[in-house]
Design an enzyme around this catalytic site. Sequence first.
Site, PDB file in Angstrom:
ATOM      1  CE  LYS A   1      -1.504   4.958  -0.588  1.00  0.00           C
ATOM      2  NZ  LYS A   1      -1.921   3.822  -1.330  1.00  0.00           N
TER       3      LYS A   1
ATOM      4  CG  ASP B   1      17.757  11.058 -11.884  1.00  0.00           C
ATOM      5  OD1 ASP B   1      17.650   9.968 -12.479  1.00  0.00           O
ATOM      6  OD2 ASP B   1      17.564  12.157 -12.434  1.00  0.00           O
TER       7      ASP B   1
ATOM      8  CG  HIS C   1      -6.752   8.776  -0.260  1.00  0.00           C
ATOM      9  ND1 HIS C   1      -5.557   8.546  -0.904  1.00  0.00           N
ATOM     10  CD2 HIS C   1      -7.266   7.556   0.015  1.00  0.00           C
ATOM     11  CE1 HIS C   1      -5.368   7.240  -1.022  1.00  0.00           C
ATOM     12  NE2 HIS C   1      -6.383   6.625  -0.468  1.00  0.00           N
TER      13      HIS C   1
ATOM     14  CE  LYS D   1      -4.123   6.877   2.767  1.00  0.00           C
ATOM     15  NZ  LYS D   1      -5.495   6.964   3.139  1.00  0.00           N
TER      16      LYS D   1
ATOM     17  CG  ASP E   1       3.801  20.575  20.653  1.00  0.00           C
ATOM     18  OD1 ASP E   1       2.968  19.648  20.637  1.00  0.00           O
ATOM     19  OD2 ASP E   1       4.723  20.650  21.488  1.00  0.00           O
TER      20      ASP E   1
ATOM     21  CG  HIS F   1      -2.033   0.903   1.277  1.00  0.00           C
ATOM     22  ND1 HIS F   1      -2.014   2.033   2.061  1.00  0.00           N
ATOM     23  CD2 HIS F   1      -3.217   0.934   0.629  1.00  0.00           C
ATOM     24  CE1 HIS F   1      -3.151   2.699   1.899  1.00  0.00           C
ATOM     25  NE2 HIS F   1      -3.892   2.054   1.033  1.00  0.00           N
TER      26      HIS F   1
END
Length: 417
Positions: free
Chosen positions: A126, A131, A338, A340, A345, A124
Amino acid sequence: NCHCSFELVESIPCDMAYETNSTTMKPLYQAWMGLLNMTQERIHVASYYWSLKGEDINVNDSSSEQGEDILKKFESLLMENVSVYIATSLPTLAVNSTDLKVLKEKGAHVRRINFGHLTKGVLHSKFWIVDMKHMYIGSANMDWRSFSQVKEVGAVIYNCSCLAKDLWKTFRTYWDLGHANATVPSSWPSNYSTKINKYRPLEVQFNGTLTTAYFSASPPAFCPKGRTPDLISIIDVINDAEEYVYVSVMEYFPTTRFSHPAKYWPDIDNALRRVAFNHNVQIRLLISCWLHTDPSMFHYLQSLRALSDPHTNITIDVKIFIVPVLNHTNIPFGRVNHNKYMVTDKVAYVGTSNWSKDYFSTTAGVGLIINQTSTDPQRKKPVIQEQLKNLFERDWNSKYSVNMEDLHGQKDCVWEE
Ligand SMILES: *[C@@H]1O[C@H](CO)[C@@H](O)[C@H](O)[C@H]1NC(C)=O
Ligand SMILES: *[C@@H]1O[C@H](CO)[C@@H](O)[C@H](O)[C@H]1NC(C)=O
Ligand SMILES: *[C@@H]1O[C@H](CO)[C@@H](O)[C@H](O)[C@H]1NC(C)=O
Ligand SMILES: *[C@@H]1O[C@H](CO)[C@@H](O)[C@H](O)[C@H]1NC(C)=O
Ligand SMILES: *[C@@H]1O[C@H](CO)[C@@H](O)[C@H](O)[C@H]1NC(C)=O
Ligand SMILES: *[C@@H]1O[C@H](CO)[C@@H](O)[C@H](O)[C@H]1NC(C)=O
Ligand SMILES: *[C@@H]1O[C@H](CO)[C@@H](O)[C@H](O)[C@H]1NC(C)=O
Ligand SMILES: *[C@@H]1O[C@H](CO)[C@@H](O)[C@H](O)[C@H]1NC(C)=O
Ligand SMILES: *[C@@H]1O[C@H](CO)[C@@H](O)[C@H](O)[C@H]1NC(C)=O
Ligand SMILES: *[C@@H]1O[C@H](CO)[C@@H](O)[C@H](O)[C@H]1NC(C)=O
Ligand SMILES: *[C@@H]1O[C@H](CO)[C@@H](O)[C@H](O)[C@H]1NC(C)=O
Ligand SMILES: *[C@@H]1O[C@H](CO)[C@@H](O)[C@H](O)[C@H]1NC(C)=O
């Protein structure tokens, strides 16, 4: 000795209107195009699935154009002999997409990693590595809806080979298991190990501000020696907060979601309650509701909020973010926040997982922990936390964030002006 530049990026679904002059980050599409434009030799992409064309899901809508552009850009990179390495989950959600077939024919190296066999989860993650020095990490899938129909937040880091090399090690954990009969090693060889973790984050410059940062990973079976598991990072960030913890995640369940029988899992829930109680840290949870929300989620959120009490200075607020569907009813699995991420602080955290047990025990994901807090008063301001906090507050104070009691009885999550 790593002088990097850092940028928060986001997608705001089309036809959503924020107040004029409200905070906005660089559009994801621009950031991805920029990264692809600067690619000279190779790009590594860790992805859940690919679906960059409207026709993949029988949708003919102009809002798929940006996704189609990105796919074309990958094709043109291959024509320029750029090496493209794609790790993706098997089996795939995008059953009709030809993206990977087309890219493979043009020379891309594609490995489909069967996380079902490996850990009973999915891949899952992403993220991109360009380079071996630029990176993207965030909520967006390789899906055309990520630019125009789904609300996303991510981070792009440029000129940062010291961190890129570390993220690449996580890419390798997927890549090297992308063959039939692969099994997760009980102990990863030492070249997968890292020295960059919650105990010893890397010192880097982000836009000239001294910063410490590291990448976490899940599940624990994909954490070679030295890699901090993502759940441990999240709890550490919560425990470390002194004033506030703002969380924006699509789903929040203190339980399993995908494995049966269902199990209670209070790890994050307890951490939130503990800092709210022990240190009067102000907690805000911004959670999504859309067509596919399981309404049992609201009970857990109400339970958290029930702890709030002005007399004891316990503050746990919850709001529900609803992306208006408007006339985009022809687009499945769109119109949702969507995001996440979390900001405190002390720290900014950008991840790829929703907050329920499976994401941390069986599913592959990554997290980026950015710490610009210093005891040195001479040090520059924690710019990234400020920006992420502004982004959170924009959404929290927007008309799209509603209180749970203002949701309709059936919790249908239809947004109304
Ligand atoms: C860092 O610099 C880049 C390039 O000037 C800019 O786009 C980005 O917003 C800056 N990042 C932060 C956190 O200020
Ligand atoms: C938005 O910002 C611009 C430029 O700073 C300013 O001219 C304009 O009055 C602002 N609009 C509102 C509604 O605040
Ligand atoms: C990327 O390159 C294309 C073609 O050269 C150009 O049209 C586009 O403006 C560039 N985009 C960015 C974000 O740099
Ligand atoms: C995939 O294509 C088949 C055959 O055209 C169609 O029945 C099915 O609905 C498509 N699936 C999706 C997710 O669009
Ligand atoms: C998609 O819609 C446009 C205009 O709405 C139309 O011209 C075009 O033929 C359609 N394409 C397909 C494949 O149906
Ligand atoms: C790509 O590689 C092929 C085969 O080595 C070569 O013929 C072609 O000129 C190269 N193209 C570019 C744009 O470098
Ligand atoms: C990365 O570093 C190079 C060389 O110092 C510089 O030309 C380029 O503008 C930097 N890229 C970004 C996005 O900051
Ligand atoms: C995988 O295992 C099967 C059955 O044990 C065997 O026939 C096959 O050759 C193996 N494949 C690879 C790539 O090792
Ligand atoms: C570690 O070494 C093995 C064997 O040479 C190789 O296959 C693997 O890709 C390496 N992993 C990393 C993260 O360098
Ligand atoms: C962030 O850095 C400060 C100062 O070095 C440190 O005290 C704190 O524990 C760090 N927080 C996290 C969550 O890493
Ligand atoms: C709550 O906060 C107020 C103001 O900071 C303080 O006066 C009071 O003693 C606190 N109460 C508790 C129970 O901690
Ligand atoms: C949706 O509404 C917008 C503006 O209200 C309009 O421009 C657009 O054509 C509509 N799209 C569809 C698919 O009806």
